[in-house]
Design a protein around this motif. Structure first.
Motif, mmCIF file in Angstrom:
data_model
loop_
_atom_site.group_PDB
_atom_site.id
_atom_site.type_symbol
_atom_site.label_atom_id
_atom_site.label_comp_id
_atom_site.label_asym_id
_atom_site.label_seq_id
_atom_site.Cartn_x
_atom_site.Cartn_y
_atom_site.Cartn_z
ATOM 1 N N MET A 1 0.813 -1.192 0.000
ATOM 2 C CA MET A 1 0.000 0.000 0.000
ATOM 3 C C MET A 1 0.860 1.261 0.000
ATOM 4 O O MET A 1 0.545 2.235 -0.674
ATOM 5 N N ILE A 2 1.943 1.219 0.767
ATOM 6 C CA ILE A 2 2.839 2.374 0.825
ATOM 7 C C ILE A 2 3.526 2.577 -0.519
ATOM 8 O O ILE A 2 3.730 3.704 -0.952
ATOM 9 N N LEU A 3 3.841 1.484 -1.206
ATOM 10 C CA LEU A 3 4.467 1.573 -2.521
ATOM 11 C C LEU A 3 3.531 2.244 -3.529
ATOM 12 O O LEU A 3 3.959 3.070 -4.337
ATOM 13 N N VAL A 4 2.252 1.921 -3.460
ATOM 14 C CA VAL A 4 1.272 2.537 -4.359
ATOM 15 C C VAL A 4 1.152 4.032 -4.065
ATOM 16 O O VAL A 4 1.115 4.856 -4.988
ATOM 17 N N LEU A 5 1.119 4.391 -2.802
ATOM 18 C CA LEU A 5 1.040 5.799 -2.420
ATOM 19 C C LEU A 5 2.276 6.559 -2.882
ATOM 20 O O LEU A 5 2.171 7.671 -3.411
ATOM 21 N N ALA A 6 3.439 5.970 -2.713
ATOM 22 C CA ALA A 6 4.675 6.604 -3.171
ATOM 23 C C ALA A 6 4.684 6.754 -4.683
ATOM 24 O O ALA A 6 5.143 7.771 -5.214
ATOM 25 N N LEU A 7 4.151 5.765 -5.384
ATOM 26 C CA LEU A 7 4.083 5.830 -6.839
ATOM 27 C C LEU A 7 3.129 6.935 -7.297
ATOM 28 O O LEU A 7 3.440 7.693 -8.222
ATOM 29 N N VAL A 8 1.996 7.065 -6.632
ATOM 30 C CA VAL A 8 1.036 8.121 -6.971
ATOM 31 C C VAL A 8 1.648 9.495 -6.727
ATOM 32 O O VAL A 8 1.513 10.411 -7.559
ATOM 33 N N ILE A 9 2.339 9.673 -5.631
ATOM 34 C CA ILE A 9 2.987 10.950 -5.324
ATOM 35 C C ILE A 9 4.076 11.251 -6.346
ATOM 36 O O ILE A 9 4.201 12.392 -6.821
ATOM 37 N N ALA A 10 4.859 10.249 -6.716
ATOM 38 C CA ALA A 10 5.922 10.449 -7.698
ATOM 39 C C ALA A 10 5.362 10.834 -9.060
ATOM 40 O O ALA A 10 5.890 11.724 -9.736
ATOM 41 N N VAL A 11 4.279 10.196 -9.473
ATOM 42 C CA VAL A 11 3.655 10.534 -10.759
ATOM 43 C C VAL A 11 3.087 11.948 -10.715
ATOM 44 O O VAL A 11 3.228 12.711 -11.680
ATOM 45 N N PHE A 12 2.479 12.331 -9.607
ATOM 46 C CA PHE A 12 1.938 13.683 -9.470
ATOM 47 C C PHE A 12 3.043 14.727 -9.537
ATOM 48 O O PHE A 12 2.922 15.733 -10.244
#
Length: 69
Positions: A1-12
């Protein structure tokens, strides 16, 4: 879950950076076109890029004229 959140933040953040860079390039291009055509007004994107890229310091500011009062 943390990996998905980090990925979303990085894409943003990557999208925001690309968007800012694109607006800067558009503003520079608009200013170059405006400089070639005499008598045309400055665009909003051109004015923003000129303000962002300006190198004026306090020493570069010309002295103000008196108000004549």
């Amino acid at each position: 879950m943390i990996l998905v959140l980090a990925l979303v933040i990085a894409v943003f953040l990557a999208g925001s950076t690309c968007g800012i860079f694109a607006m800067l390039v558009i503003g520079i291009h608009a200013e170059e076109r405006r400089a070639l055509r005499r008598g045309s007004a400055s665009s909003r994107a051109g004015a923003a890029s000129r303000r962002l890229l300006s190198t004026h310091t306090c020493d570069d500011v010309p002295a103000r004229a008196s108000a004549g009062r």
